[in-house]
Motif scaffolding. Structure first.
Motif, PDB file in Angstrom:
ATOM      1  N   VAL A   1      34.718  59.118   7.693  1.00  0.00           N
ATOM      2  CA  VAL A   1      33.746  57.899   7.593  1.00  0.00           C
ATOM      3  C   VAL A   1      34.636  56.564   7.679  1.00  0.00           C
ATOM      4  CG1 VAL A   1      32.169  56.632   5.989  1.00  0.00           C
ATOM      5  CG2 VAL A   1      32.130  59.008   6.230  1.00  0.00           C
ATOM      6  N   ILE A   2      35.765  56.572   7.256  1.00  0.00           N
ATOM      7  CA  ILE A   2      36.632  55.183   7.431  1.00  0.00           C
ATOM      8  C   ILE A   2      36.652  55.135   9.073  1.00  0.00           C
ATOM      9  CG2 ILE A   2      38.721  54.656   7.069  1.00  0.00           C
ATOM     10  CD1 ILE A   2      38.553  55.631   4.312  1.00  0.00           C
ATOM     11  N   GLU A   3      37.143  56.338   9.648  1.00  0.00           N
ATOM     12  CA  GLU A   3      37.593  56.426  11.233  1.00  0.00           C
ATOM     13  C   GLU A   3      36.415  55.899  11.782  1.00  0.00           C
ATOM     14  OE1 GLU A   3      40.541  57.126  13.870  1.00  0.00           O
ATOM     15  OE2 GLU A   3      40.626  57.468  11.593  1.00  0.00           O
ATOM     16  N   ARG A   4      35.134  56.337  11.530  1.00  0.00           N
ATOM     17  CA  ARG A   4      34.111  55.919  12.358  1.00  0.00           C
ATOM     18  C   ARG A   4      33.758  54.327  12.019  1.00  0.00           C
ATOM     19  NH1 ARG A   4      29.814  59.705  10.765  1.00  0.00           N
ATOM     20  NH2 ARG A   4      28.943  58.100   9.301  1.00  0.00           N
ATOM     21  N   ALA A   5      34.008  54.003  10.984  1.00  0.00           N
ATOM     22  CA  ALA A   5      33.773  52.334  10.674  1.00  0.00           C
ATOM     23  C   ALA A   5      34.879  51.749  11.418  1.00  0.00           C
ATOM     24  CB  ALA A   5      34.082  52.249   9.068  1.00  0.00           C
ATOM     25  N   ILE A   6      36.269  52.182  11.521  1.00  0.00           N
ATOM     26  CA  ILE A   6      36.952  51.310  12.454  1.00  0.00           C
ATOM     27  C   ILE A   6      36.881  51.420  13.674  1.00  0.00           C
ATOM     28  CG2 ILE A   6      39.482  51.408  12.753  1.00  0.00           C
ATOM     29  CD1 ILE A   6      40.014  52.511  10.121  1.00  0.00           C
ATOM     30  N   ASN A   7      36.414  52.529  14.198  1.00  0.00           N
ATOM     31  CA  ASN A   7      36.036  52.585  15.675  1.00  0.00           C
ATOM     32  C   ASN A   7      34.883  51.753  16.194  1.00  0.00           C
ATOM     33  OD1 ASN A   7      38.218  54.143  15.948  1.00  0.00           O
ATOM     34  ND2 ASN A   7      37.204  56.254  15.741  1.00  0.00           N
ATOM     35  N   ASN A   8      34.066  51.302  15.067  1.00  0.00           N
ATOM     36  CA  ASN A   8      32.601  50.999  15.463  1.00  0.00           C
ATOM     37  C   ASN A   8      32.660  49.640  14.593  1.00  0.00           C
ATOM     38  OD1 ASN A   8      31.574  52.977  17.123  1.00  0.00           O
ATOM     39  ND2 ASN A   8      31.585  54.230  15.276  1.00  0.00           N
ATOM     40  N   PRO A   9      33.309  48.535  14.888  1.00  0.00           N
ATOM     41  CA  PRO A   9      33.404  47.198  13.968  1.00  0.00           C
ATOM     42  C   PRO A   9      31.934  46.743  14.531  1.00  0.00           C
ATOM     43  CG  PRO A   9      34.786  46.962  15.862  1.00  0.00           C
ATOM     44  CD  PRO A   9      34.201  48.578  15.885  1.00  0.00           C
ATOM     45  N   VAL A  10      31.425  45.819  13.528  1.00  0.00           N
ATOM     46  CA  VAL A  10      30.028  45.356  13.544  1.00  0.00           C
ATOM     47  C   VAL A  10      30.430  43.724  13.827  1.00  0.00           C
ATOM     48  CG1 VAL A  10      28.022  45.002  12.272  1.00  0.00           C
ATOM     49  CG2 VAL A  10      29.067  47.373  12.171  1.00  0.00           C
ATOM     50  N   ASP A  11      29.531  43.373  14.628  1.00  0.00           N
ATOM     51  CA  ASP A  11      29.730  41.715  15.036  1.00  0.00           C
ATOM     52  C   ASP A  11      28.262  41.228  14.514  1.00  0.00           C
ATOM     53  OD1 ASP A  11      29.967  39.380  15.579  1.00  0.00           O
ATOM     54  OD2 ASP A  11      30.065  39.869  17.800  1.00  0.00           O
ATOM     55  N   TYR A  12      28.405  40.536  13.542  1.00  0.00           N
ATOM     56  CA  TYR A  12      27.111  39.715  13.090  1.00  0.00           C
ATOM     57  C   TYR A  12      26.976  38.620  13.596  1.00  0.00           C
ATOM     58  CZ  TYR A  12      27.082  43.426   9.483  1.00  0.00           C
ATOM     59  OH  TYR A  12      27.045  44.454   8.776  1.00  0.00           O
ATOM     60  N   ASN A  13      27.567  37.964  14.561  1.00  0.00           N
ATOM     61  CA  ASN A  13      27.397  36.758  15.451  1.00  0.00           C
ATOM     62  C   ASN A  13      26.058  37.124  16.084  1.00  0.00           C
ATOM     63  OD1 ASN A  13      29.474  35.201  14.502  1.00  0.00           O
ATOM     64  ND2 ASN A  13      30.772  36.578  15.443  1.00  0.00           N
ATOM     65  N   PHE A  14      25.327  35.812  16.612  1.00  0.00           N
ATOM     66  CA  PHE A  14      24.411  36.163  17.522  1.00  0.00           C
ATOM     67  C   PHE A  14      23.923  34.578  17.944  1.00  0.00           C
ATOM     68  CE2 PHE A  14      22.306  34.685  13.260  1.00  0.00           C
ATOM     69  CZ  PHE A  14      21.514  33.915  13.534  1.00  0.00           C
ATOM     70  N   ALA A  15      23.229  34.666  19.288  1.00  0.00           N
ATOM     71  CA  ALA A  15      23.055  33.511  20.025  1.00  0.00           C
ATOM     72  C   ALA A  15      21.522  33.382  19.874  1.00  0.00           C
ATOM     73  CB  ALA A  15      23.474  33.608  21.592  1.00  0.00           C
ATOM     74  N   ILE A  16      20.968  32.138  20.116  1.00  0.00           N
ATOM     75  CA  ILE A  16      19.461  32.100  20.150  1.00  0.00           C
ATOM     76  C   ILE A  16      19.014  31.601  21.441  1.00  0.00           C
ATOM     77  CG2 ILE A  16      17.684  30.904  19.164  1.00  0.00           C
ATOM     78  CD1 ILE A  16      19.212  30.765  16.262  1.00  0.00           C
ATOM     79  N   ASP A  17      18.264  31.962  21.873  1.00  0.00           N
ATOM     80  CA  ASP A  17      17.766  31.599  23.256  1.00  0.00           C
ATOM     81  C   ASP A  17      16.474  30.577  23.089  1.00  0.00           C
ATOM     82  OD1 ASP A  17      15.406  32.991  22.642  1.00  0.00           O
ATOM     83  OD2 ASP A  17      15.538  34.486  24.256  1.00  0.00           O
ATOM     84  N   LEU A  18      15.808  29.918  24.306  1.00  0.00           N
ATOM     85  CA  LEU A  18      14.946  28.904  23.988  1.00  0.00           C
ATOM     86  C   LEU A  18      13.504  29.346  23.057  1.00  0.00           C
ATOM     87  CD1 LEU A  18      15.004  27.184  27.422  1.00  0.00           C
ATOM     88  CD2 LEU A  18      15.776  26.303  25.114  1.00  0.00           C
ATOM     89  N   ASP A  19      13.348  30.550  23.162  1.00  0.00           N
ATOM     90  CA  ASP A  19      12.203  31.079  22.398  1.00  0.00           C
ATOM     91  C   ASP A  19      12.472  31.544  21.154  1.00  0.00           C
ATOM     92  OD1 ASP A  19      10.900  31.220  24.749  1.00  0.00           O
ATOM     93  OD2 ASP A  19      11.208  33.177  25.437  1.00  0.00           O
ATOM     94  N   GLY A  20      13.752  31.328  20.633  1.00  0.00           N
ATOM     95  CA  GLY A  20      14.094  31.624  19.274  1.00  0.00           C
ATOM     96  C   GLY A  20      14.449  33.184  18.917  1.00  0.00           C
ATOM     97  N   ASN A  21      14.725  33.712  20.126  1.00  0.00           N
ATOM     98  CA  ASN A  21      15.095  35.198  19.778  1.00  0.00           C
ATOM     99  C   ASN A  21      16.587  35.254  19.577  1.00  0.00           C
ATOM    100  OD1 ASN A  21      12.483  36.146  20.425  1.00  0.00           O
ATOM    101  ND2 ASN A  21      13.092  35.984  22.494  1.00  0.00           N
TER     102      ASN A  21
END
Lengths: 195, 212
Positions: free
Chosen positions: B175-195
């Protein structure tokens, strides 16, 4: 600046009890104090101090309650000594007490002879008009009118005095109770009044 | 009789004594509710002293007057009071009292009987209501218990399902191996429609969730 007191004159004469007691050796136990209010009576009235207690400083302070003291005394009122000691606390602030000097005590506290018992009558005359009315009423009913009419006197039963009592049967009362004032008392007030 | 009473004046030698108390009798005077006049504010009236003889005589006369009036009142009451007069015929009074008492007693008994009936009906009704209430209460308690049991079982069922996805010590490394291999990025961008568009450099949270 000297104080100028404004107001009615007081009947009190003397000091508060604390002023007297606080200046004496052993707080004046055994000494005799008199109130000027009680000096109006012919018989002696006085307090012999048995015990003195100071009082707690009152929470709400005023001129009256700051000057108080609790004193247990043997009270004599009008020549009659109370069987139980009496506490003076509420009246101790009154500026009406006087200390008797030791050489004065014996003369002042002399025992008095008990007062002569006054015997009051049981009956008295009717007022003249009412008497006339009763006689006429009796005549119309055909009753005997020769019997002397006497009104039973109603006295205050609560009056508790050793020197006054109501006459028993056949006793001659010492106090006359004359409703019709046939004779005026022999005092200077009535000197020039003619009946 | 009243007229006689009002005419009745005991002898009072009014003119014989010197002092006579007069309250609020003088005519041209200021009203009682007005304050003390400024000129009289600091005036200390002399205390009047009456001769002792006069005081004694006035007291004696007044005492005699009150005693005499009390005695006359008592006499007239005894003589003319209707209730006191009727007391002479005790037999009749007693009979009247007994009759009155019997009448009152019968009325009282009637009331008592009526109230007894009402009371019995009321008590029966109250008992019935109590029984009904108890029954309802028992059913309600049973229902609540069943519900609680059901909820508890639901919890147990869910927990049992969850056990399958738990991380055991044997799986830990994987599980640790998997977590390291798949880092999660919580940053996001917003387009003009608010998505929101997740992920800037690495995998987005949605993608991770989907993968898991």
């Amino acid at each position: 600046m000297p104080y100028k007191y404004i107001g009615r004159k007081t009947d009190f004469k003397g000091k508060t009890l604390w002023e007297i007691v606080g200046n004496l050796k052993n707080f004046g136990v055994g000494r005799v104090v008199v109130r000027s209010m009680m000096e109006r009576y012919p018989e002696p009235s006085y307090f012999r101090i048995l015990k003195v207690e100071p009082l707690q400083c009152p929470q709400v302070q005023s001129v009256d309650n700051l000057r108080k003291v609790r004193v247990l005394v043997e009270k004599t009122f009008r020549g009659m000594t109370f069987p139980k000691p009496v506490t003076i606390e509420r009246a101790s602030y009154k500026t009406d007490y006087r200390l008797l000097s030791k050489d004065e005590e014996e003369e002042y506290c002399k025992k008095v002879l008990p007062k002569e018992v006054q015997v009051y009558p049981n009956t008295m005359d009717f007022p003249p008009l009412l008497q006339e009315y009763i006689i006429r009423e009796k005549k119309t009913k055909g009753e005997d009118t020769d019997v002397e009419l006497k009104l039973d006197i109603v006295y205050n039963k609560n009056h508790n005095s050793n020197s006054v009592r109501i006459a028993k049967d056949g006793e001659i009362p010492t106090v006359t109770f004359d409703i019709n004032m046939r004779k005026l008392p022999s005092i200077s007030l009535y000197k020039n009044v003619k009946m | 009789m009243l007229r006689l009473l009002s005419n009745l004046r005991l002898f009072q030698p009014v003119s014989l004594h010197n002092h006579q108390t007069v309250r609020w009798a003088r005519k041209p005077r200021k009203p009682r509710w007005m304050p003390t006049a400024k000129s009289k504010m600091f005036k200390i009236p002399e205390r009047i002293k009456y001769p002792e003889e006069e005081n004694k005589e006035v007291l004696r006369l007044f005492n005699n007057y009150r005693t005499a009036m009390k005695s006359i009142k008592q006499y007239l009451t005894n003589r003319y009071n209707v209730q006191l007069q009727a007391k002479s015929d005790t037999e009749q009074l007693k009979k009247a009292f007994e009759e009155d008492f019997a009448r009152c007693s019968s009325i009282n008994d009637k009331w008592n009987e009526q109230i007894r009936k009402e009371r019995e009906v009321r008590i029966a009704k109250e008992l019935q209501e109590e029984i009904e209430f108890s029954k309802n209460r028992k059913a309600e308690v049973l229902r609540q218990r069943a519900e609680e049991l059901e909820q508890a079982e639901e919890i147990v069922r869910k927990e049992k399902q969850a056990v399958a996805s738990l991380i055991t010590p044997e799986q830990l490394d994987e599980v640790i191996e998997r977590a390291i291999n798949n880092p999660v990025d919580y940053n996001f961008a917003i387009d003009l429609d608010g998505n929101r568009i997740y992920g800037r450099e690495t995998m987005s949270a949605d993608a991770v969730k989907a993968k898991q």
